[in-house]
Scaffold this active site. Structure first.
Site, PDB file in Angstrom:
ATOM      1  N   ALA A 260      41.477  34.166  38.427  1.00 58.39           N
ATOM      2  CA  ALA A 260      40.513  34.867  37.580  1.00 58.39           C
ATOM      3  C   ALA A 260      39.666  35.803  38.420  1.00 58.39           C
ATOM      4  CB  ALA A 260      39.608  33.882  36.849  1.00 58.39           C
ATOM      5  N   ASP A 261      39.353  36.951  37.849  1.00 55.17           N
ATOM      6  CA  ASP A 261      38.411  37.868  38.476  1.00 55.17           C
ATOM      7  C   ASP A 261      37.021  37.721  37.882  1.00 55.17           C
ATOM      8  OD1 ASP A 261      39.755  40.225  40.333  1.00 55.17           O
ATOM      9  OD2 ASP A 261      41.176  39.210  39.026  1.00 55.17           O
ATOM     10  N   ARG A 262      36.957  37.294  36.628  1.00 48.34           N
ATOM     11  CA  ARG A 262      35.661  37.036  35.999  1.00 48.34           C
ATOM     12  C   ARG A 262      35.875  36.130  34.797  1.00 48.34           C
ATOM     13  NH1 ARG A 262      30.464  40.390  35.873  1.00 48.34           N
ATOM     14  NH2 ARG A 262      31.575  41.698  37.381  1.00 48.34           N
ATOM     15  N   ALA A 270      38.936  37.330  32.537  1.00 50.08           N
ATOM     16  CA  ALA A 270      39.559  38.575  32.986  1.00 50.08           C
ATOM     17  C   ALA A 270      40.400  38.274  34.212  1.00 50.08           C
ATOM     18  CB  ALA A 270      38.493  39.618  33.322  1.00 50.08           C
TER      19      ALA A 270
END
EC number: 5.3.1.23
Length: 382
Positions: A260-262, A270
């Site tokens: 995950a990036d966010r 995201a």
């Protein structure tokens, strides 16, 4: 940026699976654009070099870019020999540089989270320091602690994830895991998040096979994840992005694990473009879909994924081969839409694996991440 090919004895063979090579005053980043065919490290001498390396995908992966950004500034201030300002001047300088570094890739919350934590250190140091060097020293030490903590965090994610998945799945002695993009040692300070869980399952002797997608258009799966899996001698198969649904239909996948990036407060996540498609396919085939990420990837200020800013990459990544690095393959004049990430809604996610444990749903569709973060705030990583 200065160019330093890996031709000497300074960087050992195993370091090819480290994206970040740091000693106080010196930072080298593995140029991941050239993997797996060429191993080359770039000297990062200041925050400008760090910004360019992150933006140009020399280093990628949300945890790795946060660490690389922090250390690039640490190297810059360590090598200062002409800064004549006060402690407050030093703090102001560091604040501006951190804001600049955050602008390199806006979607990954780890980068802004690291910057905010470092700003707190700077504030405290400036309030008590008698000179600029003391502020810079406090910053350098804090950045180095982040590097150390990321490795410990990743190993904990692997341990928690492997235990949880074995307890949740049928036939836990013969697991086949599908992953997307690259979430291993090359995307972090070491070990990895989603790929760290796969490593832990393999170490436990319960992994039958790992499947990795090619992850177009930048091919992080075929270039990087496949490289790591082969190096670790983990049984693995590379599949085209478009083959994932067929693989699930053929009953070849026990679970899907992505990074995950966010992550928003409700669990919307995201991650690399194509993650949403995999989650939809997994739900259709009744396959659990897990996100593996440190709590630094959680952004409690966002109530849902609709507020996550999605970075758009250069059209060249689609128009040219090798993720934009090769020859043109598409017709001149065609328009391109090339988002780097998509958002997977929380209702498609079975659990979020963190260094403090696995976040599960309070009912059929919602995660109470705020309560999990609060409840585990004083808990050590283990």
């Amino acid at each position: 940026m200065a160019n330093n090919s890996n031709s000497g004895s300074e960087l050992e063979v195993d370091d090819t699976l480290q994206s970040i090579c740091y000693n106080r005053g010196s930072l080298k980043l593995l140029d991941q654009r050239k993997l797996p065919l060429e191993t080359e490290f770039l000297d990062i001498r200041n925050s400008s070099d760090g910004w360019s390396a992150i933006r140009e995908m020399v280093v990628r992966g949300a945890p790795a870019i946060a660490i690389a950004a922090a250390l690039s500034l640490a190297v810059e201030v360590f090598n200062f020999d002409d800064f004549t300002g006060t402690s407050n001047d030093a703090a102001s300088f560091l604040f501006k540089k951190l804001e600049y570094l955050v602008s390199s890739r806006p979607t990954a919350v780890n980068l802004s989270d690291a910057a905010n934590k470092l700003k707190e250190v700077i504030y405290k140091a400036a309030a008590t320091a008698s000179d600029s060097n003391s502020v810079f020293q406090a910053y350098i030490e804090a950045a180095e602690i982040m590097l150390k903590d990321d490795i410990a965090s990743n190993k904990a994610i692997g341990s928690h994830g492997a235990s949880f998945i074995q307890n949740q799945l049928k036939n836990p002695q013969r697991l086949s895991i599908l992953t997307h993009c690259n979430t291993g040692s090359l995307a972090t300070a070491g070990y990895g998040t989603a790929l760290g869980v796969i490593r832990a399952l393999h170490a436990a002797g319960v992994l039958r096979r790992a499947y990795c997608t090619e992850t177009r258009p930048f091919n992080q799966g075929s270039r990087l994840t496949a490289f790591e899996l082969v190096h670790e001698k983990i049984p693995a198969t590379l599949v085209a992005d478009s083959a994932a649904a067929a693989l699930m239909k053929d009953d070849q996948v026990s679970a899907v694990i992505v990074g995950a990036d966010r992550v928003a407060a409700n669990g919307d996540t995201a991650n690399k473009i194509g993650t949403y498609s995999l989650a939809l396919c997994a739900m259709h085939h009744n396959i659990p879909f897990y996100v593996a990420a440190p709590l630094t990837s959680v952004d409690l200020s966002l109530s849902s994924g609709k507020h996550i800013v999605i970075e758009e990459r250069s059209p060249k990544e689609l128009l040219n081969s090798r993720g934009g690095l090769g020859e043109q393959v598409a017709a001149s004049g065609i328009s391109v839409w090339n988002p780097a990430f998509d958002v997977t809604p929380a209702n498609l996610i079975s659990g979020i694996i963190t260094e403090k444990g696995v976040i599960t749903k309070i009912d059929s569709s919602d995660f109470d991440i705020k309560n999990f973060v609060k409840r585990t705030a004083g808990q050590s990583v283990a």
